[in-house]
Motif scaffolding. Structure first.
Motif, PDB file in Angstrom:
ATOM      1  N   ARG A   1       0.827  -1.208   0.000  1.00 56.35           N
ATOM      2  CA  ARG A   1       0.000   0.000   0.000  1.00 56.35           C
ATOM      3  C   ARG A   1       0.861   1.259   0.000  1.00 56.35           C
ATOM      4  O   ARG A   1       0.633   2.181  -0.799  1.00 56.35           O
TER       5      ARG A   1
ATOM      6  N   ALA B   1       1.639   3.932  -3.336  1.00 63.34           N
ATOM      7  CA  ALA B   1       1.293   5.349  -3.238  1.00 63.34           C
ATOM      8  C   ALA B   1       2.498   6.238  -3.524  1.00 63.34           C
ATOM      9  O   ALA B   1       2.361   7.314  -4.114  1.00 63.34           O
TER      10      ALA B   1
ATOM     11  N   GLU C   1       4.206   0.022  -9.340  1.00 61.94           N
ATOM     12  CA  GLU C   1       3.332  -0.642  -8.386  1.00 61.94           C
ATOM     13  C   GLU C   1       3.623  -2.133  -8.269  1.00 61.94           C
ATOM     14  O   GLU C   1       3.881  -2.803  -9.270  1.00 61.94           O
TER      15      GLU C   1
ATOM     16  N   ARG D   1      -8.026  -2.956  -5.136  1.00 64.17           N
ATOM     17  CA  ARG D   1      -7.758  -1.540  -4.878  1.00 64.17           C
ATOM     18  C   ARG D   1      -8.993  -0.729  -5.238  1.00 64.17           C
ATOM     19  O   ARG D   1      -9.494  -0.816  -6.360  1.00 64.17           O
ATOM     20  N   GLU D   2      -9.459   0.082  -4.299  1.00 65.52           N
ATOM     21  CA  GLU D   2     -10.602   0.967  -4.532  1.00 65.52           C
ATOM     22  C   GLU D   2     -10.223   2.390  -4.139  1.00 65.52           C
ATOM     23  O   GLU D   2      -9.537   2.609  -3.133  1.00 65.52           O
ATOM     24  N   HIS D   3     -10.663   3.356  -4.945  1.00 61.96           N
ATOM     25  CA  HIS D   3     -10.353   4.763  -4.684  1.00 61.96           C
ATOM     26  C   HIS D   3     -11.472   5.343  -3.820  1.00 61.96           C
ATOM     27  O   HIS D   3     -12.607   5.506  -4.270  1.00 61.96           O
TER      28      HIS D   3
ATOM     29  N   LYS E   1      -8.136   8.702  -1.921  1.00 62.80           N
ATOM     30  CA  LYS E   1      -6.926   7.882  -1.813  1.00 62.80           C
ATOM     31  C   LYS E   1      -7.275   6.413  -2.058  1.00 62.80           C
ATOM     32  O   LYS E   1      -8.435   6.006  -1.965  1.00 62.80           O
ATOM     33  N   ASP E   2      -6.232   5.630  -2.367  1.00 60.55           N
ATOM     34  CA  ASP E   2      -6.416   4.214  -2.653  1.00 60.55           C
ATOM     35  C   ASP E   2      -6.478   3.414  -1.355  1.00 60.55           C
ATOM     36  O   ASP E   2      -5.626   3.562  -0.465  1.00 60.55           O
ATOM     37  N   GLU E   3      -7.491   2.585  -1.265  1.00 56.89           N
ATOM     38  CA  GLU E   3      -7.629   1.658  -0.149  1.00 56.89           C
ATOM     39  C   GLU E   3      -7.565   0.235  -0.702  1.00 56.89           C
ATOM     40  O   GLU E   3      -7.973  -0.024  -1.831  1.00 56.89           O
ATOM     41  N   TYR E   4      -7.071  -0.688   0.131  1.00 57.22           N
ATOM     42  CA  TYR E   4      -6.843  -2.057  -0.323  1.00 57.22           C
ATOM     43  C   TYR E   4      -7.647  -3.042   0.531  1.00 57.22           C
ATOM     44  O   TYR E   4      -7.699  -2.923   1.761  1.00 57.22           O
TER      45      TYR E   4
END
Length: 756
Positions: A720, A724, A730, A738-740, A744-747
């Motif tokens: 993570r 970023a 990556e 991965r969801e925005h 911000k990107d969350e996993y």
């Protein structure tokens, strides 16, 4: 169907204005009048390089009267002349036992040539005694017989069908390519792939080609021929890759509730097989080093008593009705080229396992050279002993290291003394995983890839791969010595005592118990070997103990640099990248690799800006516009050091994994939507419903039904933060979603729902 296989004439007088030149040119003209192409050469130069042209010729015609062979002072041929001819024929015959070779002379006859040379010839031509036309027809007859014998059964039948110009009323709907001609973009497609490929794209309604699905006709003939070439009792072509070959083998052997013994670092297709078959997996744990290179499973893990103990300690296996494992699957070779002594494994296990399966996706070449004796499953240059009751399977990707098209694969079988494969029952599993519309070009490539390996040609191809791989290592060592101890250079991972003339000593590639170069800990002598054609290049910044230097060069940057310079890498690790010396690799390719690595070094040392050395990458990621190559390497290196990622990525694969349910049961939860998406901060102790597979190395870390532990969660947190900080580099992890969210990107990972 017209192919270009010219008649090659070697005569120093070919272009001379004398009686000799006139005679040989008359012969060449007569051959061309009969419809064959002629290539006339005045010398053959380097023997080895010239002999390689045997794959492009229909025959050779060699003068024995040339001054390059003889001074002309004596009617008899000198030893030097005979040795030149002998050496040329030897180089040709190393690769091709059948191509016609003719000698011809004006003053010399066959009595001037020794028997060892004569037995390799298809004729001796004495010029001026017969007409050029008569001699030409004789030569062309032998050349045609040779060319007509080349194509193996299925490929031969497919060429015949494609050239018949039959009207097609069956699928595919493009009808031999005709549909593409009705559209502009179709015209483009047709011109790109060509008439023959599209005419050969047919369905299984064409009876004259036989059936892949029930192994009849030319398909069956080709599979039987391939079985003979590879030294198997049975061989089956597969057009869906070795992932499918593995599933065919498993579904023919394993049923729900069966115990299976599996290499923990197996290919994901084996894990898919565990899920589909409803098996109870008991894993053998391989070693690893801190470069991220997968090592061998220790020999002690194969001890039947060790396997019995693992079964009794397993929460599900201990309650199984039948404790005898149905199959044991080993990855042979590992991705990075580590091989097992198969005969040792067979002798240790005896008949304690119902079926042995060696996933040899990366090893189809081994049967054709004595270098690999005992280090592959079936066939080879020595007789192979059979077990009493245990069948042996090998699944091979002929598209990986041989000349098959993508997805070309094959299943090899060795019968036991008291048990033979029931091919009819086995075919039910084959049908379960095979398309009823197989791509015939892939079948043909399976056929041709096998025919190409017919000795002596196959042996020569493998030997050339070994030579090229070892010469590449020699070149890398030479460059390092020239830079000296006070400068840096890339290293090729492997043993230290391999360098000698030719292929050197095979034993140098065998791992011995006092070796430390591999970083796998104690390995029993003789059980494993490194395949030289798998080359792992180490970049500076990390040592074999997992200790970081102050500065380093992460391999991901080197790989992207090389890609922009036309060199695509097979696999990239933290501080290593992997290349393979397949039978298609040439000196030009590996020399280009060496020169591009030198160019990288110069650009790194000068800290050239990324916009100059990696313009395509910077165009996609403009935030690196003003960053120097060396500066970027140091930035990535610093975050690797911060997370101590070399040890994390080693320990997470070696950590204790707790199964909480059978893989098939966890998959059922996913299919029934009894799962939930869990943030990586809340994963500790949860049961995954998905495969979790970091790339590199592309080996599943967790399978459905297993719990997350601290080490694995720490790795996902590193992913993570790293992703970023360094877009474009990556770390890919299959199963990690991965969801925005809120900028911000969350996993997340899909886990089995816990009881309310």
């Amino acid at each position: 169907m017209k192919f270009r296989f010219p008649v090659v004439i070697i005569d120093e007088d070919f272009r001379s204005e004398n009686i000799s030149g006139s005679g040989i040119r008359d012969l060449a003209a007569a051959i061309e009048k009969e419809g064959s192409e002629v290539v006339g050469l005045t010398s053959y130069g380097d023997l080895t390089a010239f002999a390689q042209q045997a794959s492009r010729a229909s025959c050779f015609i060699i003068s024995v009267d040339d001054e390059e062979f003889d001074s002309g002072e004596s009617e008899d041929l000198s030893d030097a002349v005979l040795n030149n001819i002998r050496d040329f024929i030897h180089e040709v015959r190393k690769r091709n036992a059948e191509i016609p070779i003719f000698l011809y002379g004006e003053t010399r006859t066959s009595r001037h040539v020794t028997n060892d040379i004569l037995r390799e010839l298809h004729g001796f031509i004495h010029m001026f005694e017969d007409t050029a036309e008569f001699v030409a027809r004789h030569i062309i007859r032998e050349a045609k017989k040779y060319l007509e014998s080349l194509a193996p059964p299925f490929f031969n039948a497919l060429m015949g069908y494609a050239s018949d110009s039959s009207y097609s009323w069956h699928c595919p709907g493009h009808s031999g390519g005709v549909a593409f001609l009705k559209s502009p973009v179709g015209q483009m497609f047709h011109q790109f792939f060509g008439e023959n490929m599209l005419r050969a794209d047919v369905c299984n309604a064409v009876e004259e080609l036989g059936q892949l699905l029930d192994h009849t006709g030319p398909v069956s003939d080709s599979e039987q021929s391939a079985a003979r070439i590879f030294g198997a009792d049975h061989l089956f072509f597969v057009t869906n890759g070795t992932s499918t070959s593995n599933k065919v083998v498993w579904h023919s052997t394993v049923a729900p509730g069966d115990i299976v013994v599996v290499d923990r670092n197996c290919h994901k297709s084996i894990l898919h097989s565990i899920i589909m078959c409803g098996a109870i997996p008991v894993f053998l744990m391989p070693t690893r080093n801190h470069y991220g290179i997968i090592g061998p499973i220790p020999k002690s893990e194969f001890d039947p008593e060790t396997i019995r103990r693992k079964i009794e300690e397993h929460p599900f296996a201990r309650n199984a009705a039948n404790k005898k494992p149905r199959v044991l699957t080993i990855t042979q070779s590992t991705y990075d080229g580590i091989l097992y002594n198969v005969e040792t494994i067979k002798s240790m296990l005896g008949d304690n396992i119902d079926t042995l399966h060696f996933d040899e996706a990366w090893l189809p070449h081994a049967a054709f050279h004595s270098f690999y004796n005992h280090m592959h499953a079936i066939g080879g240059t020595e007789p192979r002993p059979r077990s009493e009751d245990t069948l042996v399977f090998a699944t091979q990707s002929t598209h990986k290291l041989l000349a098959g098209l993508s997805q070309a694969s094959q299943i090899l079988v060795q019968d036991a003394k008291n048990r033979k494969l029931d091919t009819y029952r086995f075919n039910e599993s084959y049908l379960m995983h095979s398309s009823t519309s197989p791509q015939y070009a892939i079948i043909a490539s399976c056929d041709v890839a096998a025919a190409m390996m017919e000795p002596p040609g196959g042996t020569a191809l493998v030997e050339e791969s070994l030579y090229e791989a070892i010469d590449f290592r020699r070149a890398m060592v030479k460059v390092e010595k020239e830079f000296g101890d006070n400068d840096w250079w890339f290293k090729v991972w492997g043993p230290q005592k391999w360098d000698a003339e030719g292929l050197g000593d095979r034993d140098a590639w065998v791992i011995h118990e006092d070796d430390t170069w591999h970083g796998f800990g104690e390995i029993e002598s003789g059980f494993n070997m490194l395949d030289p054609i798998k080359a792992t290049i180490i970049t500076p910044g990390l040592n074999i103990h997992g200790e970081f230097d102050e500065h380093g060069i992460p391999a991901a940057i080197v790989s992207k640099y090389l890609a922009e310079h036309g060199i695509i890498i097979e696999k990239t690790g933290l501080y290593s990248f992997f290349i393979m010396f397949t039978i298609g690799i040439t000196k030009g390719r590996w020399n280009s690799m060496v020169t591009e690595l030198q160019q990288f070094k110069d650009d790194f040392d000068n800290n050239l800006p990324l916009w100059r050395v990696m313009p395509e990458f910077v165009a996609k990621h403009p935030q690196y516009q003003r960053v120097g190559l060396r500066d970027l390497c140091h930035q990535l290196h610093d975050i690797y050091r911060k997370f101590n990622v070399a040890k994390i990525t080693t320990e997470m694969y070696l950590s204790k994994i707790e199964p909480s349910m059978l893989p098939a049961d966890a998959w059922s939860k996913m299919a029934h939507r009894e799962v939930e998406r869990v943030s990586i901060d809340e994963l500790q102790g949860r049961t995954t419903a998905m495969l979790v597979t970091p790339y590199p190395p592309g080996i599943p870390l967790l399978i459905p039904g297993e719990r997350f532990n601290d080490t694995i969660v720490d790795y996902l947190k590193f992913v993570r933060e790293f992703n970023a900080a360094f877009p474009g580099f990556e770390t890919d992890c299959h199963g990690l979603v991965r969801e925005h969210i809120d900028g911000k990107d969350e996993y997340f990972i899909d886990c089995v729902k816990e009881p309310a």
